[in-house]
Write an enzyme that holds these catalytic residues in place. Sequence first.
Site, short mmCIF file in Angstrom:
data_model
loop_
_atom_site.label_atom_id
_atom_site.label_comp_id
_atom_site.label_asym_id
_atom_site.label_seq_id
_atom_site.Cartn_x
_atom_site.Cartn_y
_atom_site.Cartn_z
N ARG A 109 -9.43 -99.18 -11.69
CA ARG A 109 -9.55 -97.51 -12.07
C ARG A 109 -8.21 -96.70 -10.63
O ARG A 109 -7.75 -95.38 -10.82
CB ARG A 109 -11.25 -97.18 -11.60
N ARG B 174 -5.22 -87.25 -17.24
CA ARG B 174 -5.33 -88.30 -16.48
C ARG B 174 -3.81 -89.20 -16.77
O ARG B 174 -3.59 -89.98 -16.11
CB ARG B 174 -6.13 -89.72 -16.86
N ARG C 132 -22.55 -96.04 -4.32
CA ARG C 132 -23.33 -95.66 -5.19
C ARG C 132 -24.26 -96.78 -6.28
O ARG C 132 -25.12 -95.86 -6.11
CB ARG C 132 -22.52 -94.76 -5.57
N LYS D 242 -14.96 -85.38 -7.03
CA LYS D 242 -14.38 -84.42 -8.48
C LYS D 242 -16.26 -84.21 -9.40
O LYS D 242 -15.90 -82.99 -9.23
CB LYS D 242 -13.88 -85.12 -9.51
P1 AP5 Z 1 -18.32 -87.91 -6.74
O1 AP5 Z 1 -18.37 -86.73 -7.25
O2 AP5 Z 1 -19.19 -89.12 -8.57
O3 AP5 Z 1 -17.32 -89.44 -7.18
P2 AP5 Z 1 -16.34 -88.79 -9.02
O4 AP5 Z 1 -14.54 -88.54 -8.52
O5 AP5 Z 1 -16.37 -87.69 -9.89
O6 AP5 Z 1 -15.98 -90.09 -9.06
P3 AP5 Z 1 -16.14 -90.76 -10.97
O7 AP5 Z 1 -15.91 -92.39 -10.23
O8 AP5 Z 1 -17.45 -90.72 -11.17
O9 AP5 Z 1 -14.82 -90.63 -11.38
P4 AP5 Z 1 -13.88 -91.21 -11.78
O10 AP5 Z 1 -12.55 -90.68 -11.84
O11 AP5 Z 1 -13.79 -92.73 -12.47
O12 AP5 Z 1 -14.85 -91.39 -13.04
P5 AP5 Z 1 -15.09 -90.87 -14.25
O13 AP5 Z 1 -16.01 -90.49 -15.29
O14 AP5 Z 1 -14.13 -89.57 -14.71
O15 AP5 Z 1 -19.17 -89.05 -5.47
C1 AP5 Z 1 -19.07 -90.38 -5.38
C2 AP5 Z 1 -19.66 -90.89 -4.64
O16 AP5 Z 1 -19.39 -90.86 -3.85
C3 AP5 Z 1 -20.89 -90.39 -5.47
O17 AP5 Z 1 -22.29 -90.61 -5.06
C4 AP5 Z 1 -21.24 -89.11 -3.75
O18 AP5 Z 1 -22.41 -88.22 -3.58
C5 AP5 Z 1 -20.24 -89.31 -2.80
N1 AP5 Z 1 -19.45 -88.51 -2.49
C6 AP5 Z 1 -18.84 -87.28 -3.10
N2 AP5 Z 1 -18.56 -86.68 -2.23
C7 AP5 Z 1 -18.35 -87.02 -1.11
C8 AP5 Z 1 -17.76 -86.66 0.39
N3 AP5 Z 1 -17.72 -86.00 0.90
N4 AP5 Z 1 -18.06 -87.81 1.58
C9 AP5 Z 1 -19.32 -88.90 1.13
N5 AP5 Z 1 -19.64 -89.11 0.13
C10 AP5 Z 1 -19.19 -88.40 -0.89
O19 AP5 Z 1 -13.98 -91.91 -15.50
C11 AP5 Z 1 -14.57 -93.12 -15.53
C12 AP5 Z 1 -14.42 -94.21 -16.27
O20 AP5 Z 1 -13.52 -93.49 -18.05
C13 AP5 Z 1 -12.21 -94.14 -16.49
O21 AP5 Z 1 -11.52 -94.83 -15.86
C14 AP5 Z 1 -11.83 -94.30 -18.20
O22 AP5 Z 1 -12.30 -95.70 -18.32
C15 AP5 Z 1 -12.48 -93.21 -18.43
N6 AP5 Z 1 -11.96 -91.70 -18.92
C16 AP5 Z 1 -12.42 -90.69 -18.27
N7 AP5 Z 1 -11.30 -89.86 -18.39
C17 AP5 Z 1 -10.31 -90.24 -19.07
C18 AP5 Z 1 -8.62 -89.34 -19.45
N8 AP5 Z 1 -8.73 -88.59 -19.14
N9 AP5 Z 1 -8.80 -90.53 -19.50
C19 AP5 Z 1 -8.56 -91.84 -20.22
N10 AP5 Z 1 -9.42 -91.93 -19.86
C20 AP5 Z 1 -10.98 -91.94 -19.27
#
Ligand code: AP5
Length: 192
Positions: free
Chosen positions: A149, A87, A126, A13
Amino acid sequence: MNIILLGPPGAGKGTQAAKLVEERGMVQLSTGDMLRAAKTSGTEMGKRVAEVMDRGELVTDEIVIGLIREKLEAGGASGFIFDGFPRTLKQADALGELLAEVGQTLDHVIELRVEDEALVHRIVNRAEEARAAGQPVRADDNEESLRTRLAAYYKMTSPLVGYYYAKGLYSRVDGMAAMDEVKAQIAATLDA
Ligand code: AP5
């Protein structure tokens, strides 16, 4: 145009949102980034969410809806990418209401589909890359938190697929493909 990028942790994402910001001038609203900033700044809210995030659980709806409300009410932009929000069904309802209040609509909800084991691999990688480069490692980028997660995604977030499908807004792309191919699939949806 306002869109949601939906997908499990590590689906890509953030990667795809960055490309849309660069190429289309859209504004990325990542609740994960906002919460991590709050954690780092040591605010009261940051302290409250830190342990929850590190375990891989969801922060309360009230907190994240409040963060998004602030951004939307600040105005000044159209073309939001909601990354990691909503979410839960409650967050999805709130987003609809908030957009209506500022006279905007939601145009697309795009899910990035990636197999679980590929997600584990991406997240562990990562963390290893960051460690090798001497950069900070996300506290939730380990296999145990990732499994939590993922469980939260399937239980609380995946019902949004049906929610947005019923509204005619849902599309999915193959998040297992190479990054540029994923980008092309997203562009095809947005430009259709
Ligand atoms: P990346 O692009 O970082 O993936 P992502 O989907 O953004 O992953 P996140 O780990 O950031 O998602 P998340 O939803 O767990 O975290 P968030 O910060 O929202 O890519 C990941 C890796 O893969 C990278 O190394 C990239 O280079 C690689 N990659 C990408 N595309 C690729 C491809 N096509 N092929 C190969 N490799 C690839 O949330 C974190 C925490 O915050 C949650 O757990 C929760 O506690 C809290 N939180 C956030 N939002 C909310 C909400 N709305 N409600 C409640 N709690 C929340």
